[in-house]
Structure formats: structure tokens, C-alpha cells
Design a protein around this motif. Sequence first.
Motif, PDB file in Angstrom:
ATOM      1  N   ARG A 136      47.704  66.398  59.098  1.00 56.19           N
ATOM      2  CA  ARG A 136      46.418  66.469  59.807  1.00 56.19           C
ATOM      3  C   ARG A 136      45.397  67.234  58.969  1.00 56.19           C
ATOM      4  O   ARG A 136      44.232  66.860  58.870  1.00 56.19           O
ATOM      5  N   TYR A 137      45.847  68.317  58.348  1.00 56.58           N
ATOM      6  CA  TYR A 137      44.981  69.116  57.479  1.00 56.58           C
ATOM      7  C   TYR A 137      44.524  68.268  56.281  1.00 56.58           C
ATOM      8  O   TYR A 137      43.354  68.305  55.890  1.00 56.58           O
ATOM      9  N   VAL A 160      41.236  65.677  52.574  1.00 55.93           N
ATOM     10  CA  VAL A 160      41.468  64.717  51.492  1.00 55.93           C
ATOM     11  C   VAL A 160      41.043  63.310  51.891  1.00 55.93           C
ATOM     12  O   VAL A 160      40.444  62.581  51.112  1.00 55.93           O
ATOM     13  N   GLY A 161      41.361  62.921  53.112  1.00 53.30           N
ATOM     14  CA  GLY A 161      41.059  61.581  53.608  1.00 53.30           C
ATOM     15  C   GLY A 161      42.153  61.134  54.557  1.00 53.30           C
ATOM     16  O   GLY A 161      43.193  61.789  54.691  1.00 53.30           O
ATOM     17  N   PRO A 162      41.950  60.008  55.247  1.00 58.44           N
ATOM     18  CA  PRO A 162      42.917  59.539  56.240  1.00 58.44           C
ATOM     19  C   PRO A 162      44.324  59.395  55.664  1.00 58.44           C
ATOM     20  O   PRO A 162      44.514  58.759  54.638  1.00 58.44           O
ATOM     21  N   MET A 163      45.281  59.986  56.345  1.00 56.61           N
ATOM     22  CA  MET A 163      46.684  59.899  55.919  1.00 56.61           C
ATOM     23  C   MET A 163      47.445  58.965  56.860  1.00 56.61           C
ATOM     24  O   MET A 163      48.486  59.312  57.425  1.00 56.61           O
ATOM     25  N   SER A 170      50.320  58.064  47.600  1.00 61.88           N
ATOM     26  CA  SER A 170      49.564  56.809  47.562  1.00 61.88           C
ATOM     27  C   SER A 170      48.310  56.902  48.420  1.00 61.88           C
ATOM     28  O   SER A 170      47.317  56.206  48.158  1.00 61.88           O
ATOM     29  N   LEU A 171      48.324  57.775  49.436  1.00 66.21           N
ATOM     30  CA  LEU A 171      47.155  57.971  50.287  1.00 66.21           C
ATOM     31  C   LEU A 171      46.280  59.122  49.798  1.00 66.21           C
ATOM     32  O   LEU A 171      45.054  59.049  49.856  1.00 66.21           O
ATOM     33  N   ALA A 172      46.909  60.182  49.316  1.00 67.12           N
ATOM     34  CA  ALA A 172      46.152  61.378  48.914  1.00 67.12           C
ATOM     35  C   ALA A 172      45.461  61.203  47.562  1.00 67.12           C
ATOM     36  O   ALA A 172      44.424  61.821  47.312  1.00 67.12           O
TER      37      ALA A 172
END
Length: 239
Positions: free
Chosen positions: A217-218, A223-226, A100-102
Motif C-alpha cells: 500500500r505504501y 511508486v505507483g499502483p501495485m 515488474s510493477l515497481a
Amino acid sequence: MKLTFIALKVTRHSDSQSILWAYSRQLGRISLALPAGRGREANRMRALTMPLGVVECESETRSLRDILPMKQLRAVMPLAGVHSDPIKQMVAMFVAETLSLALRGGGSEPALFDFLTESIGVLEKADPRRTANFPICFLCRLAEKLGVEPDTTTYTPGSMLDMREGIWRRSAATHGESLGPADSDTAYLISRMTYGNMGAFRFSRHDRATIIETILRYYTIHVGPMSPMHTPGILHAML
């Protein structure tokens, strides 16, 4: 049109309706209207759209920014094992929250959708006692599908992984986003993990938590904030 999607996250929209965020084969990331009532049909729809549920429905697509209606839902991949085992349930929630975040935007990517359904099938069939490394393997393989995986051809024993550039260097990068030699060796080790061999990798609970935290963290860099994520802490406690 007919949509096939993977359920990711539900948010309450009103007293009568929730929004189901999902990733579909046909349109990529979409939002769907999900009844919030307690009727028989609403309960059936919610059961089908639990985290990582693979569902087919009929919908009318006017704009991807719309909340799409859905009807005639049916499960494409029954997940009795995932929904009945607490460890698999937690892994499914972690994977769904990660996706949902990636997968915030972008259009249809059938190859990515096929990888996700394959991964869900692996989780469904896996021995619950051998799923501890599934989240690590999934995150590594997903990075490949997103095109952000580190370049393993640059690895040499004792080198340091530059988290920004995705390459191993002989010394730490000046920007400060490098792993130490031991963690860099582990990063190379898990890059060789597959669903077929993941059970052969032996990590302590602490090691597993550190690896997942490092991979997220990677992802944040590439990709964007996780965040915020609620499932990793519970996942670490259970695995």
C-alpha cells in the motif's frame, strides 16, 4: 552489445514469440524476444529466464521501445536452490512480480541492479526454513534504494506513521492515510531489519501478511499502483 539482466515477467506475444520483461544493468527496464516454441534451444532459454534469473546475453539495441533480440545466453548466477525449493520459488515469483510493477521505467541504475543481484544471492543461499521474512526485508531495503523509505528519525513510541509523507506524527494525518500506533511501531521495527538479522524477527502468518499488504500500500502511494498482483495470497499461504 552485452546485456546483463534480471528476468521478471513473460507475456505471450504471438504463437512463435513471447516477451520477456527484465531489468538490466546497462539499460534499466527492457523487453526481450523469447521463443515460444518447444525446441531444445527455446526450452533452454526459458529455463534461464525463470523469475529472478540473472542472465547475460548479446543483443542489438536500436530503441528501448523495441523488443530486443537476444542470443548467446548464459546464467550469471546459477539458482539451483531457488528453482528446486517450492518456498524459494514462490518468494522469487513474488519479488519478480513486485519489481515488474515497481520498476516501470527509468534508465540504468547500476547501484540498484547490484542491490537486486545481492538480494537474489541471499535468497539462493538462505536456509529455506528461515526465508519467511525475506519478502518483508526485501521490500524495506528496496524502498531505500528507490528513495521512498519513511524517515525513521521522526519516530517516537506511540506515534503514527503518515503513509503519504513518510514520517511519524503524534496524531493521525487529516488525509486518512495513517497507521495506528501498534502498526506504526511495527513499521519502525521492520525498518531495522537486514538480511543478516531477518531470521530473528518473530511474526505470525497473519502478521506477516498484514505487513506485506501494508508495505505494498505504501508503494502504491509513493511508486505507483501495485496491482494486480497474483503472488501475495499464495505467498501468505506458504509462509
